[in-house]
Design a protein around this motif. Structure first.
Motif, PDB file in Angstrom:
ATOM      1  N   THR A 217      -7.174  28.560 -12.373  1.00  0.00           N
ATOM      2  CA  THR A 217      -6.435  28.234 -13.596  1.00  0.00           C
ATOM      3  C   THR A 217      -5.354  27.200 -13.320  1.00  0.00           C
ATOM      4  O   THR A 217      -5.174  26.246 -14.092  1.00  0.00           O
ATOM      5  N   VAL A 218      -4.621  27.386 -12.219  1.00  0.00           N
ATOM      6  CA  VAL A 218      -3.580  26.417 -11.861  1.00  0.00           C
ATOM      7  C   VAL A 218      -4.192  25.034 -11.648  1.00  0.00           C
ATOM      8  O   VAL A 218      -3.658  24.015 -12.121  1.00  0.00           O
ATOM      9  N   ARG A 219      -5.323  24.992 -10.965  1.00  0.00           N
ATOM     10  CA  ARG A 219      -5.973  23.698 -10.730  1.00  0.00           C
ATOM     11  C   ARG A 219      -6.431  23.081 -12.047  1.00  0.00           C
ATOM     12  O   ARG A 219      -6.295  21.871 -12.262  1.00  0.00           O
ATOM     13  N   ALA A 220      -6.965  23.917 -12.953  1.00  0.00           N
ATOM     14  CA  ALA A 220      -7.437  23.403 -14.244  1.00  0.00           C
ATOM     15  C   ALA A 220      -6.296  22.879 -15.099  1.00  0.00           C
ATOM     16  O   ALA A 220      -6.484  21.951 -15.892  1.00  0.00           O
ATOM     17  N   LEU A 221      -5.118  23.472 -14.938  1.00  0.00           N
ATOM     18  CA  LEU A 221      -3.959  23.091 -15.749  1.00  0.00           C
ATOM     19  C   LEU A 221      -3.020  22.139 -15.007  1.00  0.00           C
ATOM     20  O   LEU A 221      -1.898  21.913 -15.462  1.00  0.00           O
ATOM     21  N   ARG A 222      -3.466  21.577 -13.916  1.00  0.00           N
ATOM     22  CA  ARG A 222      -2.596  20.728 -13.097  1.00  0.00           C
ATOM     23  C   ARG A 222      -1.972  19.599 -13.922  1.00  0.00           C
ATOM     24  O   ARG A 222      -0.754  19.358 -13.845  1.00  0.00           O
TER      25      ARG A 222
END
Length: 263
Positions: A217-222
């Motif tokens: 999720t963090v990577r997707a919302l970077r």
């Protein structure tokens, strides 16, 4: 989740989004089922599952209410509900914020991690409450906005807590109302609900599916994280490294379950 609201992952690719939804089910379905049973779920009941996601709760409800009951599973994007094939289960493409909804109809209405994505969550709550028949029950499960924390003794604990605070700030900046769950008891009472109760739960975080979900999720919302000013590129990298630490020991943000009956 409704795309007219703040759902940042509304356009997520099929496989990652399905994996995310199934991880949420694995984390929380047992708790949800317990509360629904405590609220008197029984054969013959009519149930509404709003924002049904991957369908885990709706499928279980279908088995519980039996052939004399009915389950309506709604979602703005029902792509993960295609395999729900039961005579007593209706899948409905539906935006809870704007689309028509029956009133005085359902014995049980449930949603989980839905209202935090609404532009006007109090208005959506009022619509769901109106859908409950007199004597029926509503179960709402949402976040309270308290950050997760690193367990003392893990070398990354302090940095993890700073990163979690930034993560919550980023979600708030893109319109996710992470603190809305804390308002639910008061809002239900204000609508006239009776037998209102609440239970808050947080889980231990260790390397595994939960952490893999957060990392993805963090990577997707970077891009959102950096554009909002909540993270620098280096801070996103640091957060990802903490989440990937094989020694990680932390407690996640709590989920509050709030219930009440329509008199």
């Amino acid at each position: 989740m409704t795309q007219t609201n703040a759902y940042a992952l509304a356009d997520a690719a099929h496989d990652p989004e399905l994996a995310r939804l199934r991880t949420i089910e694995a984390d929380w379905d047992a708790k949800t089922r317990r509360h629904l049973q405590d609220l008197g779920l029984a054969p013959g009941h009519r149930c509404l599952e709003v924002g049904a996601g991957a369908g885990g709760v709706a499928r279980w409800l279908s088995g519980q209410v039996g052939p004399g009951g009915k389950v309506v599973a709604t979602d703005i994007d029902p792509r993960f509900l295609a395999d729900l094939k039961a005579d007593n289960l209706e899948v409905r493409r539906h935006d809870i914020a704007v689309d028509p909804l029956e009133t005085d109809c359902y014995d049980l209405v449930h949603c989980r991690v839905l209202l935090i994505h609404m532009r006007d969550p109090a208005a959506v709550l009022q619509r769901m409450f109106a859908a409950v028949r007199p004597g029926g029950a509503l179960l709402l499960e949402e976040t309270t906005g308290r950050a997760g924390y690193g367990v003392p003794g893990w070398r990354g604990a302090a940095a993890f807590e700073r990163a979690e605070a930034r993560y919550l700030a980023m979600l708030a900046a893109i319109g996710v109302r992470m603190t809305f769950g804390a308002r639910l008891p008061g809002l239900l009472l204000g609508l006239g609900a009776v037998d209102v109760g609440a239970e808050e739960t947080a889980h231990l975080l260790r390397p595994g599916p939960q952490i893999a979900l957060r990392l993805a999720t963090v990577r997707a919302l970077r891009a959102h994280a950096v554009a909002s000013g909540s993270f620098t590129e280096a801070e996103v990298d640091e957060y990802c490294a903490l989440l990937a630490d094989p020694d990680l020991v932390a407690v996640n943000s709590p989920l509050i379950s709030v219930w009440g009956r329509r008199p």
